[in-house]
Design a protein around this motif. Sequence first.
Motif, PDB file in Angstrom:
ATOM      1  N   PHE A  21      48.469 -56.013 -38.361  1.00 18.33           N
ATOM      2  CA  PHE A  21      48.342 -56.179 -36.911  1.00 18.33           C
ATOM      3  C   PHE A  21      47.552 -57.433 -36.536  1.00 18.33           C
ATOM      4  CE2 PHE A  21      44.493 -53.712 -37.849  1.00 18.33           C
ATOM      5  CZ  PHE A  21      43.535 -54.369 -37.091  1.00 18.33           C
ATOM      6  N   PHE A  22      46.806 -58.021 -37.477  1.00 19.47           N
ATOM      7  CA  PHE A  22      46.083 -59.264 -37.190  1.00 19.47           C
ATOM      8  C   PHE A  22      47.082 -60.381 -36.887  1.00 19.47           C
ATOM      9  CE2 PHE A  22      42.611 -57.096 -39.304  1.00 19.47           C
ATOM     10  CZ  PHE A  22      41.466 -57.624 -38.715  1.00 19.47           C
ATOM     11  N   ARG A  23      46.705 -61.274 -35.970  1.00 23.09           N
ATOM     12  CA  ARG A  23      47.514 -62.472 -35.721  1.00 23.09           C
ATOM     13  C   ARG A  23      46.871 -63.697 -36.370  1.00 23.09           C
ATOM     14  NH1 ARG A  23      48.796 -60.389 -30.281  1.00 23.09           N
ATOM     15  NH2 ARG A  23      50.934 -59.634 -30.336  1.00 23.09           N
ATOM     16  N   HIS A  24      45.950 -63.462 -37.247  1.00 23.80           N
ATOM     17  CA  HIS A  24      45.356 -64.516 -38.072  1.00 23.80           C
ATOM     18  C   HIS A  24      46.445 -65.069 -38.976  1.00 23.80           C
ATOM     19  CE1 HIS A  24      42.946 -66.319 -41.254  1.00 23.80           C
ATOM     20  NE2 HIS A  24      41.853 -66.184 -40.511  1.00 23.80           N
ATOM     21  N   PRO A  25      46.599 -66.399 -39.107  1.00 22.72           N
ATOM     22  CA  PRO A  25      47.708 -66.953 -39.904  1.00 22.72           C
ATOM     23  C   PRO A  25      47.504 -66.904 -41.417  1.00 22.72           C
ATOM     24  CG  PRO A  25      46.447 -68.724 -38.900  1.00 22.72           C
ATOM     25  CD  PRO A  25      45.884 -67.449 -38.351  1.00 22.72           C
ATOM     26  N   ARG A  26      46.550 -66.076 -41.891  1.00 23.46           N
ATOM     27  CA  ARG A  26      46.304 -65.912 -43.333  1.00 23.46           C
ATOM     28  C   ARG A  26      46.039 -67.262 -44.002  1.00 23.46           C
ATOM     29  NH1 ARG A  26      49.012 -62.153 -40.057  1.00 23.46           N
ATOM     30  NH2 ARG A  26      48.136 -60.165 -40.659  1.00 23.46           N
ATOM     31  N   PHE A  27      45.273 -68.089 -43.321  1.00 20.96           N
ATOM     32  CA  PHE A  27      44.950 -69.434 -43.786  1.00 20.96           C
ATOM     33  C   PHE A  27      43.515 -69.751 -43.398  1.00 20.96           C
ATOM     34  CE2 PHE A  27      44.322 -73.841 -42.490  1.00 20.96           C
ATOM     35  CZ  PHE A  27      44.773 -74.568 -43.578  1.00 20.96           C
ATOM     36  N   CYS A  28      42.742 -70.320 -44.331  1.00 21.86           N
ATOM     37  CA  CYS A  28      41.406 -70.791 -43.958  1.00 21.86           C
ATOM     38  C   CYS A  28      40.981 -71.919 -44.871  1.00 21.86           C
ATOM     39  CB  CYS A  28      40.381 -69.657 -43.965  1.00 21.86           C
ATOM     40  SG  CYS A  28      39.739 -69.214 -45.588  1.00 21.86           S
ATOM     41  N   MET A  29      40.084 -72.755 -44.352  1.00 24.48           N
ATOM     42  CA  MET A  29      39.525 -73.860 -45.128  1.00 24.48           C
ATOM     43  C   MET A  29      38.003 -73.765 -45.066  1.00 24.48           C
ATOM     44  SD  MET A  29      41.866 -77.232 -44.369  1.00 24.48           S
ATOM     45  CE  MET A  29      41.328 -77.416 -42.671  1.00 24.48           C
ATOM     46  N   ILE A  30      37.355 -73.978 -46.204  1.00 20.95           N
ATOM     47  CA  ILE A  30      35.903 -73.930 -46.287  1.00 20.95           C
ATOM     48  C   ILE A  30      35.438 -75.199 -46.996  1.00 20.95           C
ATOM     49  CG2 ILE A  30      33.894 -72.682 -47.156  1.00 20.95           C
ATOM     50  CD1 ILE A  30      35.596 -70.130 -47.118  1.00 20.95           C
TER      51      ILE A  30
END
Length: 639
Positions: A563-572
């Motif tokens: 249900f999350f609309r987070h694009p399953r992508f992150c940068m650190i």
Amino acid sequence: MMRYEPTLIVTRMVIYRSDKIVYDAAFHAGVNIVRGENSSGKSTVLNFIFYGLGGDLTDWSTVARLCSRVVLEVSLNGKKATLSRDVSEAGTMQPMEIFGGSYLDSIKAPRSQWIKYPYRSGENRESFSQAIFGLLGIPEVSSDLSGHITMHQILRLLYADQLSPVEQLFRAVPFDRADLRDTVGRLLCGAYDSAVYDNEQKIRELSKEFDTINGQLRSLFSVLGKADQGFTLEWIDAQRTSLEQEQAATQRLIEEAEQKLYTSTKNDKLTLSQQENVYKAVQALQSELIRLKQDRDALALTIADSNAFLAALKNKIEALRDSSAVVDHIGEVRFQCCPACYSPIDGELAKHACHLCKTPFESEQTRSRIAALILDTSLQIRQSTLLQSRREDRARTVDQEIRDTETKWKDASRRLSALQSLPSTNDRGKLRDLHRRSGYLQRQIEDLDQKAQLAATVRQLSDRKSELQATITKLRNTNDTLRAQQASTLAKAYTLIADEVKKLLVQDLRRQDVFEDPRSVNFTFEGNQITVDNESYFSASSRTILRSSFFLGFLAAATKNPFFRHPRFCMIDSHENMGVEAIRSQNFQLQILRVSKESKVEHQIIFATAMIEPELEDEAYTVGAFSTNVDKTIGIKLD
């Protein structure tokens, strides 16, 4: 591997200096580590990804300012697209060009197959953020004060950079607003329903119309309400009938008087000129009325045809998205028996080919074509919607012109009917009183016609006002229900994210007592902060670990809950400049690997470090070569 929507994966980045390639690296799903010495360009690589995806960037490094263009090949819900942005020192409000296909295909494709999108949407062109959101299936969201949510605002919650304060969640920008952060956070948590926004837009539009109609009714009632009690169409019809009967009787008296005058005075001259003039006027109005009705009918047909065309385009986009899902799974279709003769099918399975007829297929090319078609169709929908709005405005104008012309035509027809009964004589002395009375009655009938129009207008406005009030009430009730559902979803998302952050903090090295067994992790997008057991004051290194844990925990929760609309992508970005010791940073890198391995769906984590954990020094996780101050990530030599 399964895929939740939306899912954003960067698969390749190419950086140009004029026509020369100064950086070219392939990325992959899962863990991507950009490694190298301090000041060797690792942050520049992450900044270029941020900018290439649509972020605003003003803090360019010296080397980055020498570059001219960044090109990203991305996978958006499995559909390949290539994004290109020219590097500008301004760094803000820059347009983007999008090609529906891979980077290699974009090189060979003519420029006409690239679509240039502005940063902000216009009357007849959507922004690149809207185009990317369309490919990702993210609903269009608007903040009342800022307009449409952009990729830049989304990326602020996906990129833990070095320059932002470690106590803040969002990437720092000037003139940051709390309501905008809250909207972005709700969207990525899946707690922002596009129906709420659509309904709010409709409520605002309908409320404006309601206020306008209410003002018009007040004006009409102030003029008519006291002058004619019981001012209704029924009362007007009764008054008109009485006047028309009296006028008909007066006309008969005029005919009798003129007949007597005609037979008794042979020397009187008769004329039909007035009758001819009125007849010509009736003909002209009749022709104009026919033309206007033809225009209205043609517009009605065009509007109906365009509505069908728009519906077909919207269905086409849904079908294309469904087709993309079919392409993902078409290779998995297997037959045990021949569907023609039912004989058992044996033989080795052919990779990237139908195992039945052995015809090769290329799902990547198919997905690329689908992405290009979605972009082109979205553009057609926007342009067709604008044209349709203009047609509807023209149709309303033509309807009003028809009503006005019909009124003039009826008035001219009545005058002609009166003149046709008997030719008017030039000597009207004896008929003056009768004609004056007839004219007076005609004027009263015309006044009644105007009042009838006003009464009809009042009735239409009153009916429309009631209809608007009912619709607005229904939309508000619907939004109240949706907001209650969103509040429940948001609370669930907060809990899931907090649980993932707790796991990461517990796995941290023993450097911060409160991290060892945290009872609660609370964060607020609006307040732009995170606390552990209601404490927010930690050392710079612990704050860095906490902020990075939030970004990683947010992604972890999104990979486990669709249900999350987070694009399953992150940068650190790297931890070194924040005082995080090597062993603690390497321990966090192992947590990145753990989160990635636990995920059952596509995702991407891009991490930069000068202190890579030895276990991760593997081509499966690293991107490019280890950069140094001599051999930097961006291949430009400074004099």
